[in-house]
Scaffold this motif. Structure first.
Motif, PDB file in Angstrom:
ATOM      1  N   PRO A 199       5.065   6.858  -2.658  1.00  0.00           N
ATOM      2  CA  PRO A 199       5.913   6.137  -1.704  1.00  0.00           C
ATOM      3  C   PRO A 199       5.105   5.063  -0.962  1.00  0.00           C
ATOM      4  O   PRO A 199       3.903   5.197  -0.757  1.00  0.00           O
ATOM      5  N   ILE A 200       5.802   4.000  -0.580  1.00  0.00           N
ATOM      6  CA  ILE A 200       5.186   2.942   0.219  1.00  0.00           C
ATOM      7  C   ILE A 200       4.734   3.535   1.554  1.00  0.00           C
ATOM      8  O   ILE A 200       5.419   4.392   2.123  1.00  0.00           O
ATOM      9  N   GLN A 201       3.603   3.082   2.034  1.00  0.00           N
ATOM     10  CA  GLN A 201       3.017   3.591   3.281  1.00  0.00           C
ATOM     11  C   GLN A 201       4.019   3.489   4.432  1.00  0.00           C
ATOM     12  O   GLN A 201       4.610   2.441   4.661  1.00  0.00           O
ATOM     13  N   SER A 202       4.230   4.600   5.132  1.00  0.00           N
ATOM     14  CA  SER A 202       5.190   4.611   6.232  1.00  0.00           C
ATOM     15  C   SER A 202       4.503   4.484   7.596  1.00  0.00           C
ATOM     16  O   SER A 202       5.146   4.105   8.574  1.00  0.00           O
ATOM     17  N   LYS A 203       3.209   4.786   7.671  1.00  0.00           N
ATOM     18  CA  LYS A 203       2.476   4.666   8.939  1.00  0.00           C
ATOM     19  C   LYS A 203       2.206   3.193   9.222  1.00  0.00           C
ATOM     20  O   LYS A 203       1.556   2.506   8.439  1.00  0.00           O
ATOM     21  N   LYS A 204       2.721   2.728  10.340  1.00  0.00           N
ATOM     22  CA  LYS A 204       2.646   1.303  10.703  1.00  0.00           C
ATOM     23  C   LYS A 204       1.217   0.767  10.652  1.00  0.00           C
ATOM     24  O   LYS A 204       0.970  -0.325  10.138  1.00  0.00           O
ATOM     25  N   LYS A 205       0.255   1.535  11.152  1.00  0.00           N
ATOM     26  CA  LYS A 205      -1.139   1.081  11.207  1.00  0.00           C
ATOM     27  C   LYS A 205      -1.749   0.900   9.821  1.00  0.00           C
ATOM     28  O   LYS A 205      -2.683   0.132   9.646  1.00  0.00           O
TER      29      LYS A 205
ATOM     30  N   GLN B 227       0.835  -1.196   0.000  1.00  0.00           N
ATOM     31  CA  GLN B 227       0.000   0.000   0.000  1.00  0.00           C
ATOM     32  C   GLN B 227       0.869   1.244   0.000  1.00  0.00           C
ATOM     33  O   GLN B 227       1.908   1.280   0.656  1.00  0.00           O
ATOM     34  N   THR B 228       0.435   2.242  -0.740  1.00  0.00           N
ATOM     35  CA  THR B 228       1.191   3.497  -0.821  1.00  0.00           C
ATOM     36  C   THR B 228       0.546   4.561   0.065  1.00  0.00           C
ATOM     37  O   THR B 228      -0.489   4.326   0.688  1.00  0.00           O
ATOM     38  N   GLU B 229       1.146   5.726   0.062  1.00  0.00           N
ATOM     39  CA  GLU B 229       0.592   6.866   0.800  1.00  0.00           C
ATOM     40  C   GLU B 229      -0.402   7.654  -0.053  1.00  0.00           C
ATOM     41  O   GLU B 229      -0.994   8.608   0.422  1.00  0.00           O
ATOM     42  N   CYS B 230      -0.588   7.248  -1.309  1.00  0.00           N
ATOM     43  CA  CYS B 230      -1.494   7.963  -2.215  1.00  0.00           C
ATOM     44  C   CYS B 230      -2.910   7.417  -2.105  1.00  0.00           C
ATOM     45  O   CYS B 230      -3.118   6.205  -2.164  1.00  0.00           O
ATOM     46  N   LYS B 231      -3.850   8.325  -1.987  1.00  0.00           N
ATOM     47  CA  LYS B 231      -5.261   7.949  -1.966  1.00  0.00           C
ATOM     48  C   LYS B 231      -5.708   7.583  -3.375  1.00  0.00           C
ATOM     49  O   LYS B 231      -5.088   7.969  -4.360  1.00  0.00           O
ATOM     50  N   ARG B 232      -6.788   6.861  -3.474  1.00  0.00           N
ATOM     51  CA  ARG B 232      -7.321   6.409  -4.764  1.00  0.00           C
ATOM     52  C   ARG B 232      -7.568   7.553  -5.732  1.00  0.00           C
ATOM     53  O   ARG B 232      -7.372   7.418  -6.913  1.00  0.00           O
TER      54      ARG B 232
END
Length: 136
Positions: free
Chosen positions: A100-106, A86-91
């Motif tokens: 970028p790849i999601q950095s928030k652990k949750k 999952q990335t940090e970009c919304k649909r």
């Protein structure tokens, strides 16, 4: 006016020899390993299909290429195994070409996916035959 018993036997023998010869000519070993970037890029474009069909709020992108195989049939079949994350970009993101790849652990999610793509490259025809994903 028939061929007689010997004529039928010879015809059958000739047919069997022809089938055996054709079988040798048409032997193939199925999918073979192929890490060609050209092959992989054409198949990974189908990740967009995954994103379009996903109910997730965020887009996914290929994180790692795990395996790439090719098989020649009436066209070319590619079987690609990738890890998507999952990335940090919304649909609805306007600039989703490189997220970028999601950095928030949750919010981190990853899947191992197999994409089977059939293509006739000389006719610019690409079709996703199947895809399946499992939690990574």
């Amino acid at each position: 006016m028939g061929a007689g018993p010997w004529g039928n036997a010879l015809l059958l023998l000739a047919a069997l020899a022809l089938v055996a010869r054709l079988g040798q000519l048409q032997q193939w070993s199925g999918f073979q390993e192929s890490m060609s970037p050209k092959n992989v890029n054409s198949t990974l474009a189908f990740l967009e299909t995954y994103n379009n069909n996903s109910d997730d709020s965020y887009l996914f992108r290929v994180d790692q290429l795990l395996r790439s195989q090719v098989q020649l049939t009436t066209g070319v079949e590619y079987l690609v195994t990738v890890k998507i994350s999952q990335t940090e970009c919304k649909r609805n993101s306007t600039n989703s070409s490189w997220c970028p790849i999601q950095s928030k652990k949750k919010l981190q999610k990853s899947f191992i996916c197999d994409f089977l793509v059939y293509t006739v490259p000389w006719m610019n025809h690409y079709q996703l035959w199947s895809n399946s994903c499992l939690d990574a």
